[in-house]
Design an enzyme around this catalytic site. Structure first.
Site, PDB file in Angstrom:
ATOM      1  N   ASP A 261      20.391  68.886  77.469  1.00 57.05           N
ATOM      2  CA  ASP A 261      19.667  67.931  76.638  1.00 57.05           C
ATOM      3  C   ASP A 261      20.443  66.614  76.601  1.00 57.05           C
ATOM      4  O   ASP A 261      21.664  66.585  76.493  1.00 57.05           O
ATOM      5  CB  ASP A 261      19.501  68.487  75.211  1.00 57.05           C
TER       6      ASP A 261
ATOM      7  N   HIS B 206       9.165  73.162  76.512  1.00 59.91           N
ATOM      8  CA  HIS B 206      10.595  73.343  76.780  1.00 59.91           C
ATOM      9  C   HIS B 206      11.191  74.227  75.704  1.00 59.91           C
ATOM     10  O   HIS B 206      10.822  74.130  74.542  1.00 59.91           O
ATOM     11  CB  HIS B 206      11.337  72.001  76.824  1.00 59.91           C
TER      12      HIS B 206
HETATM   13  P1  5GP Z   1      11.408  68.321  71.154  1.00 61.84           P
HETATM   14  O1  5GP Z   1      11.555  67.600  69.845  1.00 61.84           O
HETATM   15  O2  5GP Z   1      10.197  67.844  71.924  1.00 61.84           O
HETATM   16  O3  5GP Z   1      11.450  69.824  70.992  1.00 61.84           O
HETATM   17  O4  5GP Z   1      12.702  67.983  71.980  1.00 61.84           O
HETATM   18  C1  5GP Z   1      12.741  67.105  73.064  1.00 61.84           C
HETATM   19  C2  5GP Z   1      14.175  67.093  73.550  1.00 61.84           C
HETATM   20  O5  5GP Z   1      14.205  66.473  74.812  1.00 61.84           O
HETATM   21  C3  5GP Z   1      15.123  66.331  72.634  1.00 61.84           C
HETATM   22  O6  5GP Z   1      16.175  67.204  72.215  1.00 61.84           O
HETATM   23  C4  5GP Z   1      15.629  65.193  73.506  1.00 61.84           C
HETATM   24  O7  5GP Z   1      16.995  64.889  73.288  1.00 61.84           O
HETATM   25  C5  5GP Z   1      15.392  65.712  74.922  1.00 61.84           C
HETATM   26  N1  5GP Z   1      15.100  64.666  75.910  1.00 61.84           N
HETATM   27  C6  5GP Z   1      14.197  63.664  75.790  1.00 61.84           C
HETATM   28  N2  5GP Z   1      14.200  62.904  76.895  1.00 61.84           N
HETATM   29  C7  5GP Z   1      15.106  63.454  77.742  1.00 61.84           C
HETATM   30  C8  5GP Z   1      15.561  63.110  79.054  1.00 61.84           C
HETATM   31  O8  5GP Z   1      15.127  62.141  79.679  1.00 61.84           O
HETATM   32  N3  5GP Z   1      16.521  63.899  79.603  1.00 61.84           N
HETATM   33  C9  5GP Z   1      17.032  64.983  78.951  1.00 61.84           C
HETATM   34  N4  5GP Z   1      17.969  65.699  79.585  1.00 61.84           N
HETATM   35  N5  5GP Z   1      16.634  65.344  77.719  1.00 61.84           N
HETATM   36  C10 5GP Z   1      15.688  64.573  77.113  1.00 61.84           C
END
Ligand code: 5GP
Ligand code: ZN
Length: 119
Positions: free
Chosen positions: A32, A101
């Site tokens: 992440d 994810h």
């Molecule tokens: P959600 O809130 O949708 O469950 O989590 C999305 C996650 O994706 C977040 O923890 C955020 O830090 C991660 N994330 C968002 N954009 C990117 C990216 O471009 N690369 C990576 N490796 N992680 C990302």
């Protein structure tokens, strides 16, 4: 089954960089970008799937594999004494990226409580 505007599809296609830790035909795992624990990586199906609401039987192989490889990858990443998996879905679940994810979060120290207890 890929979305040209989806950030995790772009990572799966290798169009934008990520610290990849695992990949096969069905799934991919990468760290992440904003880790919330010493171990924090994401496991995603390589095929675009916006949320668990859209999941169909055809997604079972990829979704099942996300769970089946999580423990080995968590151990290899340094979380050998436990970890937490989270899949956020939709507005109520605070989903930010609309490509399914699974977060894998680990110590070494115990993580905080899963949810704030309601008073
Ligand atoms: P959600 O809130 O949708 O469950 O989590 C999305 C996650 O994706 C977040 O923890 C955020 O830090 C991660 N994330 C968002 N954009 C990117 C990216 O471009 N690369 C990576 N490796 N992680 C990302
Ligand atoms: Zn996608």
């Amino acid at each position: 089954m890929t979305d040209p505007n989806c950030i995790f599809c772009k990572i799966a296609r290798g169009e934008i960089p990520a610290k990849k830790i695992f990949e096969d035909d069905d799934v991919m795992a990468f760290h992440d970008i904003r880790p919330q624990a010493p171990v924090h990586f994401l496991l995603v199906p390589k095929e675009h799937l916006a949320t668990l609401y859209e999941a169909q039987p055809a997604h079972q192989q990829a979704l099942g594999k996300m769970l089946a490889v999580a423990g080995r990858l968590a151990r290899e990443a340094g979380a050998g004494e436990g970890f937490r998996t989270i899949i956020n879905t939709g507005r109520v679940g605070h989903q930010e990226v609309y490509h399914v994810h699974m977060h894998v979060l680990g110590g070494p120290e115990p993580l905080g409580p899963m949810l704030q207890r309601r008073k």
